[in-house]
Design a protein around this motif. Structure first.
Motif, mmCIF file in Angstrom:
data_model
loop_
_atom_site.group_PDB
_atom_site.id
_atom_site.type_symbol
_atom_site.label_atom_id
_atom_site.label_comp_id
_atom_site.label_asym_id
_atom_site.label_seq_id
_atom_site.Cartn_x
_atom_site.Cartn_y
_atom_site.Cartn_z
ATOM 1 N N THR A 77 0.842 -1.302 -0.073
ATOM 2 C CA THR A 77 0.003 0.065 0.064
ATOM 3 C C THR A 77 0.595 1.436 0.097
ATOM 4 O O THR A 77 0.778 2.097 -0.663
ATOM 5 N N THR A 78 1.871 1.254 0.770
ATOM 6 C CA THR A 78 2.602 2.486 0.937
ATOM 7 C C THR A 78 3.567 2.763 -0.497
ATOM 8 O O THR A 78 3.599 3.831 -0.871
ATOM 9 N N ARG A 79 3.954 1.556 -1.047
ATOM 10 C CA ARG A 79 4.521 1.779 -2.365
ATOM 11 C C ARG A 79 3.549 2.155 -3.577
ATOM 12 O O ARG A 79 3.825 3.035 -4.189
ATOM 13 N N ALA A 80 2.415 1.843 -3.354
ATOM 14 C CA ALA A 80 1.080 2.286 -4.437
ATOM 15 C C ALA A 80 0.940 3.705 -4.041
ATOM 16 O O ALA A 80 0.966 4.707 -5.099
ATOM 17 N N VAL A 81 1.092 3.970 -2.677
ATOM 18 C CA VAL A 81 0.667 5.626 -2.565
ATOM 19 C C VAL A 81 1.934 6.369 -3.059
ATOM 20 O O VAL A 81 1.692 7.446 -3.375
ATOM 21 N N THR A 88 6.346 13.091 -5.841
ATOM 22 C CA THR A 88 7.159 12.399 -6.429
ATOM 23 C C THR A 88 7.172 12.476 -8.047
ATOM 24 O O THR A 88 8.108 12.371 -8.752
ATOM 25 N N ARG A 89 5.833 12.338 -8.569
ATOM 26 C CA ARG A 89 5.787 12.280 -10.083
ATOM 27 C C ARG A 89 6.220 13.573 -10.556
ATOM 28 O O ARG A 89 6.969 13.672 -11.673
ATOM 29 N N LYS A 90 5.960 14.664 -10.086
ATOM 30 C CA LYS A 90 6.297 16.177 -10.352
ATOM 31 C C LYS A 90 7.621 16.218 -10.465
ATOM 32 O O LYS A 90 8.288 16.811 -11.268
ATOM 33 N N GLU A 91 8.546 15.597 -9.239
ATOM 34 C CA GLU A 91 9.581 15.685 -9.435
ATOM 35 C C GLU A 91 10.456 14.828 -10.534
ATOM 36 O O GLU A 91 11.304 15.225 -11.178
#
Length: 148
Positions: A77-81, A88-91
């Motif tokens: 779950t933490t990996r999916a979040v 992180t996607r913006k970075e």
């Protein structure tokens, strides 16, 4: 006690089937059946069956399996979040944009205007387009960038 008896009976039946198969002159198949038949008996003699039975009926073991499953679910779950979070996607996208800008100089695909080492036989003509109006300028730029 019952599990050991069942495993021993399965092994005895398998060895009987292997003997019948060997009598029919199918020795390779008989050897394979005998190998499979000896596995339950080997598990009984090593104590693996006793361990499995004691684990299957132990509440402590099931609590342990539940905790392991919960830890795995929490980790996933933490990996999916983390993957879905905006930061992180913006970075990552900003890093990709910076890498693209630094990868090729702005004038890298532009032709040089100086004299070439060999004279050209004919003056350069504009590229011909096919009847469908396709533009291959971006493909040509990529090919020039790679020296093709």
């Amino acid at each position: 006690m019952i599990a050991e008896t069942i495993c021993s009976a399965v092994s005895a039946a398998g060895l009987g089937i292997a003997a019948i198969t060997g009598y029919r002159k199918r020795y390779l198949a008989a050897a394979r059946i005998a190998a499979y038949a000896l596995v339950p008996l080997g598990l009984v003699l090593t104590g693996a069956v006793d361990w499995a039975v004691s684990t299957a009926f132990s509440p402590t073991a099931w609590i342990g399996f539940g905790l392991l499953g919960g830890a795995w679910a929490l980790f996933m779950t933490t990996r999916a979040v983390e993957r879905r979070s905006g930061g992180t996607r913006k970075e990552r996208r900003a890093a990709e944009r910076a890498a693209r800008k630094d990868a090729v100089a702005p004038a890298a695909s532009a032709p040089s205007l100086g004299r070439s080492a060999r004279p050209s036989a004919a003056p350069a003509s504009p590229p011909k387009t096919s009847g469908s109006g396709e533009d291959f300028s971006d493909i040509e730029a990529i090919l020039k960038k790679h020296g093709i």
